[in-house]
Design a protein around this motif. Structure first.
Motif, short mmCIF file in Angstrom:
data_model
loop_
_atom_site.label_atom_id
_atom_site.label_comp_id
_atom_site.label_asym_id
_atom_site.label_seq_id
_atom_site.Cartn_x
_atom_site.Cartn_y
_atom_site.Cartn_z
N THR A 289 0.80 -1.22 0.00
CA THR A 289 0.00 0.00 0.00
C THR A 289 0.84 1.28 0.00
O THR A 289 0.36 2.32 -0.44
CB THR A 289 -0.92 0.03 1.23
OG1 THR A 289 -0.11 -0.07 2.42
CG2 THR A 289 -1.92 -1.11 1.20
N GLU A 290 2.08 1.21 0.50
CA GLU A 290 2.87 2.44 0.61
C GLU A 290 4.35 2.11 0.46
O GLU A 290 4.85 1.15 1.05
CB GLU A 290 2.62 3.11 1.96
CG GLU A 290 3.32 4.45 2.13
CD GLU A 290 3.00 5.08 3.47
OE1 GLU A 290 3.91 5.72 4.05
OE2 GLU A 290 1.86 4.94 3.96
N VAL A 291 5.05 2.91 -0.32
CA VAL A 291 6.50 2.77 -0.51
C VAL A 291 7.12 4.16 -0.48
O VAL A 291 6.63 5.08 -1.16
CB VAL A 291 6.83 2.07 -1.85
CG1 VAL A 291 8.34 1.90 -1.99
CG2 VAL A 291 6.14 0.72 -1.96
N LEU A 292 8.17 4.33 0.30
CA LEU A 292 8.89 5.60 0.41
C LEU A 292 7.94 6.76 0.76
O LEU A 292 8.10 7.89 0.28
CB LEU A 292 9.64 5.92 -0.89
CG LEU A 292 10.65 4.89 -1.38
CD1 LEU A 292 11.35 5.39 -2.64
CD2 LEU A 292 11.66 4.55 -0.30
N GLY A 293 6.93 6.46 1.56
CA GLY A 293 5.98 7.49 1.97
C GLY A 293 4.90 7.79 0.96
O GLY A 293 4.00 8.60 1.24
N LEU A 294 4.93 7.15 -0.22
CA LEU A 294 3.91 7.36 -1.25
C LEU A 294 2.84 6.28 -1.10
O LEU A 294 3.11 5.09 -1.27
CB LEU A 294 4.52 7.29 -2.64
CG LEU A 294 5.55 8.38 -2.96
CD1 LEU A 294 6.19 8.12 -4.31
CD2 LEU A 294 4.90 9.76 -2.92
N GLU A 295 1.62 6.70 -0.76
CA GLU A 295 0.54 5.77 -0.48
C GLU A 295 -0.37 5.60 -1.70
O GLU A 295 -0.76 6.59 -2.33
CB GLU A 295 -0.28 6.26 0.70
CG GLU A 295 -1.34 5.28 1.17
CD GLU A 295 -2.12 5.79 2.37
OE1 GLU A 295 -2.91 5.03 2.93
OE2 GLU A 295 -1.94 6.98 2.73
N ALA A 296 -0.66 4.35 -2.04
CA ALA A 296 -1.62 4.07 -3.11
C ALA A 296 -3.02 4.09 -2.50
O ALA A 296 -3.27 3.42 -1.51
CB ALA A 296 -1.33 2.71 -3.73
N ARG A 297 -3.90 4.86 -3.10
CA ARG A 297 -5.26 5.02 -2.55
C ARG A 297 -6.29 4.80 -3.64
O ARG A 297 -6.14 5.31 -4.76
CB ARG A 297 -5.43 6.40 -1.92
CG ARG A 297 -4.45 6.68 -0.78
CD ARG A 297 -4.65 8.07 -0.23
NE ARG A 297 -5.96 8.20 0.41
CZ ARG A 297 -6.18 7.91 1.69
NH1 ARG A 297 -5.19 7.48 2.45
NH2 ARG A 297 -7.37 8.06 2.21
N GLN A 298 -7.36 4.08 -3.27
CA GLN A 298 -8.41 3.79 -4.24
C GLN A 298 -9.08 5.06 -4.74
O GLN A 298 -9.36 5.21 -5.93
CB GLN A 298 -9.45 2.86 -3.62
CG GLN A 298 -10.55 2.46 -4.59
CD GLN A 298 -11.50 1.43 -3.96
OE1 GLN A 298 -11.21 0.83 -2.96
NE2 GLN A 298 -12.65 1.26 -4.57
N GLU A 299 -9.30 6.04 -3.82
CA GLU A 299 -9.99 7.26 -4.24
C GLU A 299 -9.14 8.10 -5.18
O GLU A 299 -9.67 8.91 -5.96
CB GLU A 299 -10.43 8.09 -3.03
CG GLU A 299 -9.30 8.46 -2.08
CD GLU A 299 -9.16 7.46 -0.94
OE1 GLU A 299 -8.71 7.87 0.14
OE2 GLU A 299 -9.50 6.28 -1.14
N LYS A 300 -7.80 7.89 -5.15
CA LYS A 300 -6.92 8.58 -6.09
C LYS A 300 -6.68 7.77 -7.36
O LYS A 300 -5.94 8.19 -8.25
CB LYS A 300 -5.57 8.88 -5.42
CG LYS A 300 -5.66 9.92 -4.31
CD LYS A 300 -4.27 10.22 -3.76
CE LYS A 300 -4.33 11.29 -2.68
NZ LYS A 300 -2.99 11.58 -2.12
N ARG A 301 -7.27 6.57 -7.40
CA ARG A 301 -7.19 5.67 -8.56
C ARG A 301 -5.73 5.34 -8.91
O ARG A 301 -5.33 5.33 -10.07
CB ARG A 301 -7.90 6.28 -9.78
CG ARG A 301 -9.39 6.52 -9.55
CD ARG A 301 -10.04 7.19 -10.75
NE ARG A 301 -10.11 6.29 -11.88
CZ ARG A 301 -11.11 5.45 -12.12
NH1 ARG A 301 -12.12 5.37 -11.29
NH2 ARG A 301 -11.10 4.67 -13.18
N ASN A 302 -4.91 5.07 -7.87
CA ASN A 302 -3.55 4.62 -8.14
C ASN A 302 -3.23 3.39 -7.30
O ASN A 302 -3.93 3.07 -6.34
CB ASN A 302 -2.53 5.74 -7.92
CG ASN A 302 -2.58 6.33 -6.52
OD1 ASN A 302 -2.97 5.67 -5.57
ND2 ASN A 302 -2.20 7.58 -6.39
#
Length: 336
Positions: A289-302
């Protein structure tokens, strides 16, 4: 905590499939209905369940298998999500669309909805079956190897298995990759398909005809693979708001039998300030779900796409895939 819709739904499906001597306690089904409503809390702001449409669809499917009616509003939420293409990306989209299609087919077959809605559900399920056939790759896989059993369940449930060439090709791909199904959750998805069944068949099981053949199996521990291997770990963010394309690029030395998850853990232990990641536990295993502080989020479609260089998507999860010596693994933040 978010509602445990998917976990409870899978438990109820499994409980019914084991032919228990007494019917499951009513409170479990009541709790699932409650979780479905809780799952939609806040939807006016987000426009989707608090968990995801996969778990939401599983909840509807489990209630149907237990012959319980579902409010029309709940069903139409899933219809609208399918119609507007909100069911996910890649293999996740196949998983979710398949679960939703199975729920639609169950509701229609069990006559738990009115005639007009039943016709809509039938059309939506057959539409999902066609889209899965169109999503099939040249290797026969639909989405990814773990989503392929879900697609095959839809072909079986809708009767498309008798006429759809994609069914034969997907089944052949499944038989060639059975070693990928090593967890209880993935085995539960593939075993019904290998016997020509889908989860819908749980609703019509004749338990008095089921022999008591469940016996414990002593498993021998797997032999350890000696030696070490070096894996190149790369983190990429091609999205416009990232400050650089390649955010991390390091060799990682790990034991020879280490999975991708072990590689990530080794990188984090070696450089805790440079590399960090988070996962979310799911029935299919840990999900990145998160790498290097970058979070993948469904609402952001990533989402975090897993690839082996130069550009081949992985067909397994981070806990199952075991990279080879010298292999370059890419974690790429991607949009869907």
């Amino acid at each position: 905590e978010p509602p445990q819709t998917g976990r409870l739904a899978l438990y109820l499906l499994g409980l019914q499939a084991t032919c228990p001597p007494t019917s499951p306690h009513r409170s479990l089904v009541t709790w699932l209905k409650y979780h479905l409503e809780e799952d939609w809390t806040g939807s006016r702001r987000h426009g989707h369940p608090l968990t995801n449409y996969y778990q939401y669809g599983l909840g509807v499917l489990a209630l149907c298998v237990h012959h319980k009616r579902v409010r029309e509003e709940v069903i139409r939420r899933l219809l609208a999500a399918q119609h507007h293409g909100r069911l996910g990306h890649g293999g996740n989209a196949v998983d979710t669309e398949a679960v939703v299609a199975l729920a639609f087919t169950c509701l229609e077959r069990r006559k738990l909805v009115g005639t007009e809605l039943a016709a809509e559900l039938r059309a939506a399920a057959h539409g999902a079956s066609r889209s899965m056939a169109e999503a099939q790759g040249p290797d026969g896989v639909i989405g990814n190897i773990y989503s392929t059993p879900w697609a095959l369940q839809v072909f079986l449930a809708t009767g498309a298995c008798q006429t759809e060439p994609a069914f034969v090709q997907a089944m052949a791909a499944l038989l060639e990759n059975l070693e990928a199904f090593g967890t209880a959750a993935t085995m539960a998805q593939v075993l019904p398909v290998l016997h020509g069944h889908s989860y819908l068949d749980i609703a019509s099981m004749h338990c008095q005809e089921e022999p008591d053949t469940l016996t414990p199996l002593d498993m021998e521990p797997l032999a350890e693979v000696p030696g070490n291997k070096t894996v190149q770990l790369v983190v990429e963010c091609p999205l416009p708001w990232c400050y650089d394309l390649r955010l991390y690029d390091r060799p990682v030395l790990v034991p020879a039998a280490t999975s991708l998850l072990g590689v990530l853990q080794a990188a984090a232990a070696l450089e805790p300030r440079e590399f960090r990641f988070h996962t979310q536990d799911t029935p299919q295993g840990p999900f990145l779900t998160e790498v290097l502080g970058l979070e993948a989020r469904q609402e952001k479609r990533n989402y975090w796409q897993l690839l082996t260089a130069p550009n081949t998507p992985l067909q397994m999860g981070i806990a199952d895939y075991k990279p080879k010596e010298g292999e370059t693994l890419i974690l790429r933040l991607s949009e869907w």
